[in-house]
Design an enzyme around this catalytic site. Structure first.
Site, PDB file in Angstrom:
ATOM      1  N   TYR A   1      81.938  16.804   8.752  1.00 47.48           N
ATOM      2  CA  TYR A   1      81.377  16.319  10.024  1.00 47.48           C
ATOM      3  C   TYR A   1      81.613  17.340  11.134  1.00 47.48           C
ATOM      4  O   TYR A   1      80.683  17.743  11.847  1.00 47.48           O
ATOM      5  CB  TYR A   1      82.009  14.969  10.384  1.00 47.48           C
ATOM      6  CG  TYR A   1      81.769  14.518  11.806  1.00 47.48           C
ATOM      7  CD1 TYR A   1      80.481  14.284  12.275  1.00 47.48           C
ATOM      8  CD2 TYR A   1      82.845  14.328  12.686  1.00 47.48           C
ATOM      9  CE1 TYR A   1      80.266  13.872  13.586  1.00 47.48           C
ATOM     10  CE2 TYR A   1      82.638  13.914  13.990  1.00 47.48           C
ATOM     11  CZ  TYR A   1      81.339  13.687  14.441  1.00 47.48           C
ATOM     12  OH  TYR A   1      81.125  13.293  15.730  1.00 47.48           O
TER      13      TYR A   1
ATOM     14  N   ALA B   1      73.131  11.248  15.313  1.00 51.50           N
ATOM     15  CA  ALA B   1      73.839  11.949  14.235  1.00 51.50           C
ATOM     16  C   ALA B   1      74.558  10.937  13.363  1.00 51.50           C
ATOM     17  O   ALA B   1      74.709   9.774  13.731  1.00 51.50           O
ATOM     18  CB  ALA B   1      74.867  12.923  14.835  1.00 51.50           C
TER      19      ALA B   1
ATOM     20  N   LYS C   1      78.821  19.895  13.237  1.00 50.33           N
ATOM     21  CA  LYS C   1      78.678  20.006  14.696  1.00 50.33           C
ATOM     22  C   LYS C   1      78.865  21.455  15.159  1.00 50.33           C
ATOM     23  O   LYS C   1      78.213  21.920  16.100  1.00 50.33           O
ATOM     24  CB  LYS C   1      79.692  19.090  15.379  1.00 50.33           C
ATOM     25  CG  LYS C   1      79.449  17.607  15.144  1.00 50.33           C
ATOM     26  CD  LYS C   1      78.308  17.105  16.016  1.00 50.33           C
ATOM     27  CE  LYS C   1      78.058  15.634  15.840  1.00 50.33           C
ATOM     28  NZ  LYS C   1      77.201  15.059  16.874  1.00 50.33           N
TER      29      LYS C   1
ATOM     30  N   THR D   1      71.569   3.249  12.899  1.00 50.47           N
ATOM     31  CA  THR D   1      72.863   2.626  13.235  1.00 50.47           C
ATOM     32  C   THR D   1      72.830   2.042  14.651  1.00 50.47           C
ATOM     33  O   THR D   1      73.767   1.364  15.056  1.00 50.47           O
ATOM     34  CB  THR D   1      74.032   3.640  13.138  1.00 50.47           C
ATOM     35  OG1 THR D   1      73.784   4.726  14.034  1.00 50.47           O
ATOM     36  CG2 THR D   1      74.198   4.165  11.719  1.00 50.47           C
TER      37      THR D   1
ATOM     38  N   LEU E   1      66.899   3.719  14.938  1.00 43.51           N
ATOM     39  CA  LEU E   1      67.635   2.447  14.802  1.00 43.51           C
ATOM     40  C   LEU E   1      68.393   2.342  13.475  1.00 43.51           C
ATOM     41  O   LEU E   1      68.658   1.242  12.998  1.00 43.51           O
ATOM     42  CB  LEU E   1      66.692   1.242  14.980  1.00 43.51           C
ATOM     43  CG  LEU E   1      65.938   1.186  16.323  1.00 43.51           C
ATOM     44  CD1 LEU E   1      65.030  -0.047  16.367  1.00 43.51           C
ATOM     45  CD2 LEU E   1      66.911   1.169  17.498  1.00 43.51           C
TER      46      LEU E   1
END
Ligand code: NAD
Length: 169
Positions: free
Chosen positions: A142, A75, A146, A35, A33
């Site tokens: 970012y 993520a 990934k 975000t 939790l």
């Protein structure tokens, strides 16, 4: 199927949970939790409040049931923030995902779905739609975090036979 959804309290994950429940699947949401929101978790899904950074809790959660598939959405996901705090992004997304992927391999999970990103394709994607042959060239920490996870999943398949699909939007 019995489905574990990391990040299922977030924007994309919670909509995937709705689709899975609509299709009749048994769904558990694993989320801290940070975000996401409790209210976003659809009725009918079970909720486990776990931080993926806690490898023991993550491993115990994955070991506790026989999952047909694990779907991984949890993520940090802002390109702009990743340019401001690159090492935090690289560490957070890589380490948390390694905790999930290794736990899945150890617990003999056979199918894994990963929420990747179009940010893998850097500038390429602006002028064209991505295809399987679009050159991977992340232009942010970012995107690179990934890409690392996609490569990790490729090794998990080649060495341990855990099949995976990586989604790019
Ligand atoms: N939103 C988009 O347009 C978009 C596009 C491409 C890819 N993605 C990817 O989809 C996924 C979900 O994105 P989103 O927009 O729904 O983000 P989001 O922030 O709404 O959801 C992420 C969820 O993961 C949870 N989470 C984060 N860190 C965690 C941790 N350490 N342990 C447990 N739970 C944790 C958060 O609480 C949240 O519920 C991300 O992996 C993102 O990179 C999103």
């Amino acid at each position: 199927m019995k489905c574990l959804v990391t990040g299922g309290a977030g924007y994309v994950g919670s909509h995937v949970v709705i689709s899975l429940l609509d299709a009749g699947h048994d769904v558990v949401v694993l989320d801290n939790l940070s975000t996401g929101h409790l209210s976003a978790i659809p009725e009918g899904a079970r909720f486990w409040n776990i931080d993926l950074a806690d490898i023991t809790a993550t491993r115990n959660a994955i070991a506790s049931e026989n999952w047909d598939v694990v779907l991984h959405f949890a993520a940090l996901s802002s390109v702009g923030d990743s340019m401001r705090t690159p090492f935090h992004y690289l560490r957070y997304n890589a380490m948390n995902s390694l905790n999930v992927i290794e736990s899945c391999v150890d617990c003999n999970v056979r199918r894994f779905v990963f929420s990747s990103t179009a940010a893998l394709f850097g500038e390429e994607i602006k002028s064209t739609k991505a295809s399987e042959s679009t050159v991977i060239n992340p232009s942010s920490p970012y995107g690179d975090s990934k890409f690392f996870i996609e490569k990790t999943l490729s090794w998990a398949d080649r060495i341990y036979g855990m099949r995976s699909a990586c989604l790019s939007v």
